[in-house]
Design a protein around this motif. Structure first.
Motif, PDB file in Angstrom:
ATOM      1  N   ALA A 185      25.603   9.407   5.758  1.00 50.93           N
ATOM      2  CA  ALA A 185      24.479   8.386   5.540  1.00 50.93           C
ATOM      3  C   ALA A 185      23.744   8.627   6.849  1.00 50.93           C
ATOM      4  O   ALA A 185      22.506   8.402   6.817  1.00 50.93           O
ATOM      5  N   ARG A 186      24.036   8.582   7.978  1.00 53.56           N
ATOM      6  CA  ARG A 186      23.398   8.871   9.245  1.00 53.56           C
ATOM      7  C   ARG A 186      22.346  10.074   9.269  1.00 53.56           C
ATOM      8  O   ARG A 186      21.128   9.815   9.313  1.00 53.56           O
ATOM      9  N   ARG A 187      22.815  10.961   8.526  1.00 58.82           N
ATOM     10  CA  ARG A 187      21.921  12.099   8.279  1.00 58.82           C
ATOM     11  C   ARG A 187      20.781  11.852   7.256  1.00 58.82           C
ATOM     12  O   ARG A 187      19.690  12.216   7.601  1.00 58.82           O
ATOM     13  N   ARG A 188      21.106  11.234   6.316  1.00 56.65           N
ATOM     14  CA  ARG A 188      20.199  10.763   5.228  1.00 56.65           C
ATOM     15  C   ARG A 188      19.165  10.134   5.800  1.00 56.65           C
ATOM     16  O   ARG A 188      17.985  10.205   5.658  1.00 56.65           O
ATOM     17  N   PHE A 189      19.532   9.247   6.722  1.00 58.94           N
ATOM     18  CA  PHE A 189      18.570   7.970   7.411  1.00 58.94           C
ATOM     19  C   PHE A 189      17.820   8.785   8.128  1.00 58.94           C
ATOM     20  O   PHE A 189      16.512   8.467   8.517  1.00 58.94           O
ATOM     21  N   LEU A 190      18.171   9.759   8.910  1.00 54.91           N
ATOM     22  CA  LEU A 190      17.489  10.474   9.990  1.00 54.91           C
ATOM     23  C   LEU A 190      16.178  11.259   9.328  1.00 54.91           C
ATOM     24  O   LEU A 190      15.210  11.453   9.657  1.00 54.91           O
ATOM     25  N   ILE A 191      16.662  11.971   8.224  1.00 57.18           N
ATOM     26  CA  ILE A 191      15.642  12.702   7.360  1.00 57.18           C
ATOM     27  C   ILE A 191      14.685  11.584   6.755  1.00 57.18           C
ATOM     28  O   ILE A 191      13.602  12.022   6.821  1.00 57.18           O
ATOM     29  N   MET A 192      15.169  10.418   6.311  1.00 54.91           N
ATOM     30  CA  MET A 192      14.195   9.216   5.924  1.00 54.91           C
ATOM     31  C   MET A 192      13.130   9.249   6.953  1.00 54.91           C
ATOM     32  O   MET A 192      11.889   9.015   6.811  1.00 54.91           O
TER      33      MET A 192
END
Length: 126
Positions: free
Chosen positions: A92-99
């Motif tokens: 999820a951290r990776r996803r929010f960094l991409i967002m």
């Protein structure tokens, strides 16, 4: 089974089950992801309202929708990253960094294109 033979003993003892905390974190992460995904709808809502025959919405409330879209594009990835960091959700951290990178790139694009397109050379009508 416990000594009374009625219910099995808990492995967690007096603390109780921690099953609710991960489920709550996952629900928050999912909700914040959907919140971020609503940004384009907020951004284009005035144009959609104008196309549906409501020009007053675009004229009077267009800036509110743009500010809400900007607020959502910035705050949703930040909130999601904080929740993912606290609950140690690497994916999820990776996803929010991409967002955040996508939001930042689009905001930068709109800011630069707004500045560049607003300046017209002499003799041209923008």
């Amino acid at each position: 089974m416990s000594s009374s033979g009625i219910a099995p003993e808990s492995r967690h003892g007096a603390r109780g089950s921690t099953g609710l905390v991960p489920a709550r974190a996952d629900r928050i992460i999912r909700a914040v992801s959907w919140w971020w995904a609503s940004t384009p709808l907020l951004l284009f809502a005035p144009a959609i309202a104008h196309a549906m025959g409501l020009p007053g919405v675009r004229r009077e409330m267009g800036w509110v929708f743009v500010l809400m879209a900007l607020f959502t594009a910035v705050l949703a990835p930040t909130t999601g990253f904080v929740v993912a960091q606290i609950r140690d959700r690497r994916e999820a951290r990776r996803r929010f960094l991409i967002m955040a990178a996508v939001s930042g790139g689009l905001i930068l694009f709109f800011l630069l294109s707004g500045v560049l397109f607003s300046e017209c050379p002499d003799g041209y009508h923008c």
